[in-house]
Design an enzyme around this catalytic site. Structure first.
Site, PDB file in Angstrom:
ATOM      1  CG  PHE A  47      11.541   9.783  -4.797  1.00  0.00           C
ATOM      2  CD1 PHE A  47      10.386   9.075  -5.071  1.00  0.00           C
ATOM      3  CD2 PHE A  47      11.442  11.147  -4.536  1.00  0.00           C
ATOM      4  CE1 PHE A  47       9.151   9.708  -5.087  1.00  0.00           C
ATOM      5  CE2 PHE A  47      10.206  11.781  -4.551  1.00  0.00           C
ATOM      6  CZ  PHE A  47       9.072  11.056  -4.827  1.00  0.00           C
ATOM      7  CG  ASP A  67       7.833   4.672 -10.534  1.00  0.00           C
ATOM      8  OD1 ASP A  67       8.920   4.097 -10.664  1.00  0.00           O
ATOM      9  OD2 ASP A  67       7.249   4.750  -9.430  1.00  0.00           O
ATOM     10  CG  ASP A  71       5.708  13.619 -13.532  1.00  0.00           C
ATOM     11  OD1 ASP A  71       5.146  12.539 -13.810  1.00  0.00           O
ATOM     12  OD2 ASP A  71       5.614  14.149 -12.403  1.00  0.00           O
ATOM     13  N   GLY A 102       2.338  16.909 -12.213  1.00  0.00           N
ATOM     14  CA  GLY A 102       3.774  16.799 -12.488  1.00  0.00           C
ATOM     15  C   GLY A 102       4.205  17.166 -13.888  1.00  0.00           C
ATOM     16  CG  ASP A 141       5.112  16.038  -5.715  1.00  0.00           C
ATOM     17  OD1 ASP A 141       4.957  15.205  -6.632  1.00  0.00           O
ATOM     18  OD2 ASP A 141       4.491  15.969  -4.637  1.00  0.00           O
ATOM     19  NE  ARG A 185       3.628  19.447  -7.633  1.00  0.00           N
ATOM     20  CZ  ARG A 185       3.351  18.163  -7.871  1.00  0.00           C
ATOM     21  NH1 ARG A 185       3.978  17.522  -8.823  1.00  0.00           N
ATOM     22  NH2 ARG A 185       2.459  17.527  -7.131  1.00  0.00           N
TER      23      ARG A 185
HETATM   24  P1  IMP Z   1       3.429   5.156 -11.975  1.00  0.00           P
HETATM   25  O1  IMP Z   1       1.949   5.014 -12.019  1.00  0.00           O
HETATM   26  O2  IMP Z   1       4.074   4.204 -11.009  1.00  0.00           O
HETATM   27  O3  IMP Z   1       4.103   5.098 -13.327  1.00  0.00           O
HETATM   28  O4  IMP Z   1       3.747   6.533 -11.322  1.00  0.00           O
HETATM   29  C1  IMP Z   1       3.554   7.669 -11.962  1.00  0.00           C
HETATM   30  C2  IMP Z   1       3.447   8.821 -10.986  1.00  0.00           C
HETATM   31  O5  IMP Z   1       4.175   8.614  -9.757  1.00  0.00           O
HETATM   32  C3  IMP Z   1       4.089   9.964 -11.688  1.00  0.00           C
HETATM   33  O6  IMP Z   1       3.111  10.713 -12.371  1.00  0.00           O
HETATM   34  C4  IMP Z   1       4.721  10.734 -10.567  1.00  0.00           C
HETATM   35  O7  IMP Z   1       3.838  11.754 -10.156  1.00  0.00           O
HETATM   36  C5  IMP Z   1       4.927   9.754  -9.432  1.00  0.00           C
HETATM   37  N1  IMP Z   1       6.352   9.364  -9.297  1.00  0.00           N
HETATM   38  C6  IMP Z   1       6.920   8.190  -9.628  1.00  0.00           C
HETATM   39  N2  IMP Z   1       8.232   8.187  -9.405  1.00  0.00           N
HETATM   40  C7  IMP Z   1       8.527   9.420  -8.916  1.00  0.00           C
HETATM   41  C8  IMP Z   1       9.758  10.060  -8.515  1.00  0.00           C
HETATM   42  O8  IMP Z   1      10.877   9.519  -8.550  1.00  0.00           O
HETATM   43  N3  IMP Z   1       9.621  11.347  -8.079  1.00  0.00           N
HETATM   44  C9  IMP Z   1       8.440  12.011  -8.015  1.00  0.00           C
HETATM   45  N4  IMP Z   1       7.273  11.461  -8.406  1.00  0.00           N
HETATM   46  C10 IMP Z   1       7.327  10.174  -8.848  1.00  0.00           C
HETATM   47 MG    MG Z   2       2.356  12.627 -11.619  1.00  0.00          MG
END
Ligand code: IMP
Ligand code: MG
Length: 186
Positions: A147, A98, A95, A39, A154, A160
């Protein structure tokens, strides 16, 4: 349907400002940019060209799959191709921040490689979703819990390529396939 949220021009200005901050903060330091595949690719390419300092580039692969509420979240990391980080000032670039679990796990791995320092960079920060006790050191936009796709992000491997960021709104005719339950982040 994709509802535009952050325009190409807004991304461009924010990444330019981020590059200027990093240029000021890391002058004279042995900087390594470490992008999280897949990403971060657009952000990494744009950001590198706006950091007016010599620096090295590495990539690390991380993928998480979130199934139903009863399935534990899995994070798979491939750190075999990491460059030598010993004594380097590492900026881990993803990217989106979250839940923060991907960054948290990768930062733990990087710290074991004895860098001089390590900080995190995320284009987007969903502060309301955070499940960790730290925030990204640098971010460009704080966004609500929607989202989003585009500029590297993606949904099921698609979208992407979009040069802007938009909210993926579920088609009402496709009930039961919301992005959240199908999130497959590479
Ligand atoms: P985390 O570990 O929950 O912080 O998630 C990180 C990964 O989840 C990121 O590197 C993204 O690839 C994916 N992700 C989280 N939220 C979104 C979103 O809204 N759209 C697309 N990918 C997301
Ligand atoms: Mg990612």
């Amino acid at each position: 349907m994709i509802r535009p949220m952050i325009s190409t021009t807004e991304i461009d200005s924010a990444v330019t400002a981020l590059g200027q901050r990093i240029t000021a903060d890391y002058a004279g330091r042995p900087l390594t940019i470490l992008g999280v595949l897949t990403g971060s690719v657009m952000l990494v390419c744009d950001l590198m060209r706006r950091i007016e300092l010599p620096h090295q580039l590495g990539m690390v692969q991380a993928s998480s799959y979130r199934g139903t509420a009863t399935t534990p979240e899995n994070l798979i990391m491939n750190t075999e191709f990491l460059p030598d980080l010993r004594g380097r000032d590492v900026l881990l670039v993803d990217d989106i921040f979250d839940t923060g679990r991907t960054m948290s796990a990768l930062l733990d791995v990087i710290r074991q490689k004895e860098p001089a320092s390590v900080r995190s960079v995320a284009l987007l920060w969903k502060r309301v979703r955070s499940q960790v006790s730290f925030a990204p050191d640098y971010h460009c936009f704080e966004i609500p819990d929607s989202f989003v796709v585009g500029y590297g992000l993606d949904f099921n491997g698609e979208f992407r390529h979009l040069p802007y960021i938009g909210v993926l709104e579920p088609d009402r005719s496709e009930q039961g396939s919301s992005p959240r339950t199908q999130l497959d982040a590479e």
